[in-house]
Design a protein around this motif. Structure first.
Motif, PDB file in Angstrom:
ATOM      1  N   LYS A   3      36.278  25.547  43.029  1.00  0.00           N
ATOM      2  CA  LYS A   3      36.510  25.960  44.413  1.00  0.00           C
ATOM      3  C   LYS A   3      36.370  27.467  44.519  1.00  0.00           C
ATOM      4  O   LYS A   3      36.589  28.174  43.546  1.00  0.00           O
ATOM      5  CB  LYS A   3      37.937  25.597  44.837  1.00  0.00           C
ATOM      6  N   ILE A   4      36.061  27.940  45.722  1.00  0.00           N
ATOM      7  CA  ILE A   4      35.975  29.382  45.931  1.00  0.00           C
ATOM      8  C   ILE A   4      36.772  29.753  47.167  1.00  0.00           C
ATOM      9  O   ILE A   4      36.819  28.982  48.132  1.00  0.00           O
ATOM     10  CB  ILE A   4      34.500  29.851  46.040  1.00  0.00           C
ATOM     11  N   ARG A   5      37.449  30.891  47.091  1.00  0.00           N
ATOM     12  CA  ARG A   5      38.195  31.364  48.257  1.00  0.00           C
ATOM     13  C   ARG A   5      38.135  32.881  48.279  1.00  0.00           C
ATOM     14  O   ARG A   5      37.728  33.519  47.302  1.00  0.00           O
ATOM     15  CB  ARG A   5      39.645  30.881  48.225  1.00  0.00           C
ATOM     16  N   VAL A   6      38.569  33.443  49.405  1.00  0.00           N
ATOM     17  CA  VAL A   6      38.532  34.892  49.527  1.00  0.00           C
ATOM     18  C   VAL A   6      39.923  35.394  49.883  1.00  0.00           C
ATOM     19  O   VAL A   6      40.678  34.733  50.604  1.00  0.00           O
ATOM     20  CB  VAL A   6      37.490  35.321  50.592  1.00  0.00           C
ATOM     21  N   GLU A   7      40.278  36.539  49.335  1.00  0.00           N
ATOM     22  CA  GLU A   7      41.491  37.256  49.751  1.00  0.00           C
ATOM     23  C   GLU A   7      41.030  38.633  50.181  1.00  0.00           C
ATOM     24  O   GLU A   7      40.431  39.357  49.389  1.00  0.00           O
ATOM     25  CB  GLU A   7      42.471  37.400  48.585  1.00  0.00           C
ATOM     26  N   SER A   8      41.259  38.963  51.440  1.00  0.00           N
ATOM     27  CA  SER A   8      40.765  40.251  51.920  1.00  0.00           C
ATOM     28  C   SER A   8      41.366  40.575  53.271  1.00  0.00           C
ATOM     29  O   SER A   8      41.806  39.691  54.005  1.00  0.00           O
ATOM     30  CB  SER A   8      39.238  40.181  52.059  1.00  0.00           C
ATOM     31  N   GLU A   9      41.380  41.854  53.560  1.00  0.00           N
ATOM     32  CA  GLU A   9      41.698  42.293  54.905  1.00  0.00           C
ATOM     33  C   GLU A   9      40.715  43.393  55.252  1.00  0.00           C
ATOM     34  O   GLU A   9      40.252  44.105  54.357  1.00  0.00           O
ATOM     35  CB  GLU A   9      43.125  42.809  54.981  1.00  0.00           C
ATOM     36  N   ALA A  10      40.432  43.533  56.538  1.00  0.00           N
ATOM     37  CA  ALA A  10      39.483  44.562  56.940  1.00  0.00           C
ATOM     38  C   ALA A  10      39.935  45.909  56.393  1.00  0.00           C
ATOM     39  O   ALA A  10      41.098  46.284  56.527  1.00  0.00           O
ATOM     40  CB  ALA A  10      39.378  44.601  58.466  1.00  0.00           C
ATOM     41  N   GLY A  11      39.033  46.588  55.729  1.00  0.00           N
ATOM     42  CA  GLY A  11      39.314  47.924  55.221  1.00  0.00           C
ATOM     43  C   GLY A  11      40.065  47.963  53.909  1.00  0.00           C
ATOM     44  O   GLY A  11      40.267  49.036  53.340  1.00  0.00           O
ATOM     45  N   ALA A  12      40.498  46.814  53.420  1.00  0.00           N
ATOM     46  CA  ALA A  12      41.369  46.825  52.243  1.00  0.00           C
ATOM     47  C   ALA A  12      40.749  46.181  51.013  1.00  0.00           C
ATOM     48  O   ALA A  12      41.441  45.739  50.108  1.00  0.00           O
ATOM     49  CB  ALA A  12      42.683  46.125  52.573  1.00  0.00           C
TER      50      ALA A  12
END
Ligand code: ADP
Length: 202
Positions: A128-137
């Motif tokens: 499985k693939i997922r993303v952890e992110s926030e704009a600019g971070a």
């Protein structure tokens, strides 16, 4: 595989103040994966990390998942210190021809296909693939690949050696890729040393 990807990626960061770092525990278990496809997954993710990062660090790390229910998977993370992805776009970016927002193609180019192909390849391995992110971070792309031991446990034939992953027949991938209308069947299989780009992204 990771060494090859890191070497291929060096030219991508040559003009940017970015460091590429990998920290892999040599005691990590062997995984059940097709080398070429795993290379393509990593190259796509590292390529994106470089593309969307102006400066900083890109790290590739891997660990065995400790959680009982998920045991038998290796989790690989490609983390960058780039522009990040707003939360409400985390699902859409894995769709074909979709980018985080309209300004991306103007500023960075691309087709929005890379992550769709990458997700397809990860899922073909049973991961499985997922993303952890926030704009600019910054962004962390996290995917799992089953270990060789897991595949043996659930009935697959044993691997030839402790460090060598069994190759999955190429037709399996081709059939599955062709079943996805968004993925051109002529998509190049993997980057070759010397190619600036595997060809998935013009
Ligand atoms: P492309 O890079 O060709 O636009 P992808 O499918 O590889 O297409 O990525 C889809 C979109 O997801 C990108 O256009 C970008 O908006 C976003 N994205 C992917 N990886 C990153 C990253 N590491 N940092 C920031 N945004 C990203």
């Amino acid at each position: 595989v990771l060494d090859v990807v890191m070497e291929l990626s060096q030219p991508l960061v040559a003009e940017k103040p970015i460091r590429l770092i990998t920290a892999l525990d040599p005691a990590l278990p062997a995984i059940f994966a097709d080398e070429d496809r795993l290379q393509q997954i990593l190259y796509n993710l590292v390529g994106n990390a470089v593309k969307f990062t102006k400066e900083g660090v890109i790290t590739v790390t891997a660990r065995s998942l400790p959680d009982e229910s998920a045991s038998g998977f290796l989790e690989i993370t490609v983390a960058d210190t780039g522009i990040g992805i707003p939360r409400d776009r985390h699902e859409a970016i894995f769709d074909s021809f979709t980018q985080a927002d309209g300004s991306i193609s103007r500023e960075y180019g691309g087709t929005g296909l890379g992550l769709a192909v990458t997700k397809n390849l990860v899922e073909l391995h049973g991961g499985k693939i997922r993303v952890e992110s926030e704009a600019g971070a910054g962004t962390r792309m996290i995917f799992t690949i089953p270990t060789a031991a897991r595949m043996t446990r659930i009935g697959e034939s044993p691997l030839p050696g402790p460090t060598k992953a069994r190759r999955v027949p190429a037709q399996t991938y081709q059939a599955a890729l062709q079943a996805d209308p968004a993925v051109p069947s002529s998509a190049p299989a993997q980057p070759k040393p010397g190619d600036a780009d595997p060809g998935l992204k013009p």
